[in-house]
Enzyme design. Structure first.
Site, mmCIF file in Angstrom:
data_model
loop_
_atom_site.group_PDB
_atom_site.id
_atom_site.type_symbol
_atom_site.label_atom_id
_atom_site.label_comp_id
_atom_site.label_asym_id
_atom_site.label_seq_id
_atom_site.Cartn_x
_atom_site.Cartn_y
_atom_site.Cartn_z
ATOM 1 N N ARG A 2 86.841 68.597 41.797
ATOM 2 C CA ARG A 2 87.226 67.211 41.484
ATOM 3 C C ARG A 2 88.240 66.687 42.492
ATOM 4 O O ARG A 2 88.150 65.548 42.940
ATOM 5 C CB ARG A 2 87.777 67.098 40.063
ATOM 6 C CG ARG A 2 86.719 67.299 38.997
ATOM 7 C CD ARG A 2 87.306 67.234 37.601
ATOM 8 N NE ARG A 2 88.332 68.264 37.464
ATOM 9 C CZ ARG A 2 89.415 68.157 36.716
ATOM 10 N NH1 ARG A 2 89.642 67.057 36.012
ATOM 11 N NH2 ARG A 2 90.279 69.137 36.642
ATOM 12 N N ASN A 29 85.394 66.719 34.468
ATOM 13 C CA ASN A 29 84.772 67.946 33.967
ATOM 14 C C ASN A 29 84.081 67.663 32.646
ATOM 15 O O ASN A 29 84.622 66.938 31.801
ATOM 16 C CB ASN A 29 85.823 69.035 33.743
ATOM 17 C CG ASN A 29 86.253 69.714 35.018
ATOM 18 O OD1 ASN A 29 85.601 69.617 36.046
ATOM 19 N ND2 ASN A 29 87.370 70.416 34.952
#
EC number: 3.6.1.7
Length: 98
Positions: A27, A45
């Site tokens: 990320r 997520n």
């Protein structure tokens, strides 16, 4: 009175990234690439192990981010990326990790 709508060359990318992409800096890496490309959005997520990436800005920059997500040069390992396209959301600002 509302503001102008999205420009024709702007798009919103929604990409579902499958593979070993959680707990490996994926990320953070995605956010850095998106900001370099001038995109707004987020990388999140998901409970099933995927990462959901939503990015918007120029269609060209979104396509470049999608290419990077599929490049094999990301943290972790990407098995596949499923992408969908939509009109951009004018209220989205910045790029966050969720």
């Amino acid at each position: 009175m509302t503001g102008p709508g999205p420009r024709r060359d702007e798009a919103r990318l929604s990409a579902w990234v499958h593979g070993h992409v959680q707990g490996v800096g994926f990320r953070w890496w995605t956010r850095a690439r998106a900001l370099e490309l001038g995109l707004t959005g987020f990388a999140s997520n998901r409970p099933d192990g995927r990462v959901h990436v939503v990015a918007q800005g120029s269609r060209e920059a979104c396509e470049k981010l999608l290419e990077l997500l599929r490049s094999g040069e990301t943290p972790g390992s990407v098995d596949k990326v499923i992408a969908d396209w939509a009109e951009p959301d004018a209220t989205m600002t910045g790029f966050s990790e969720r």
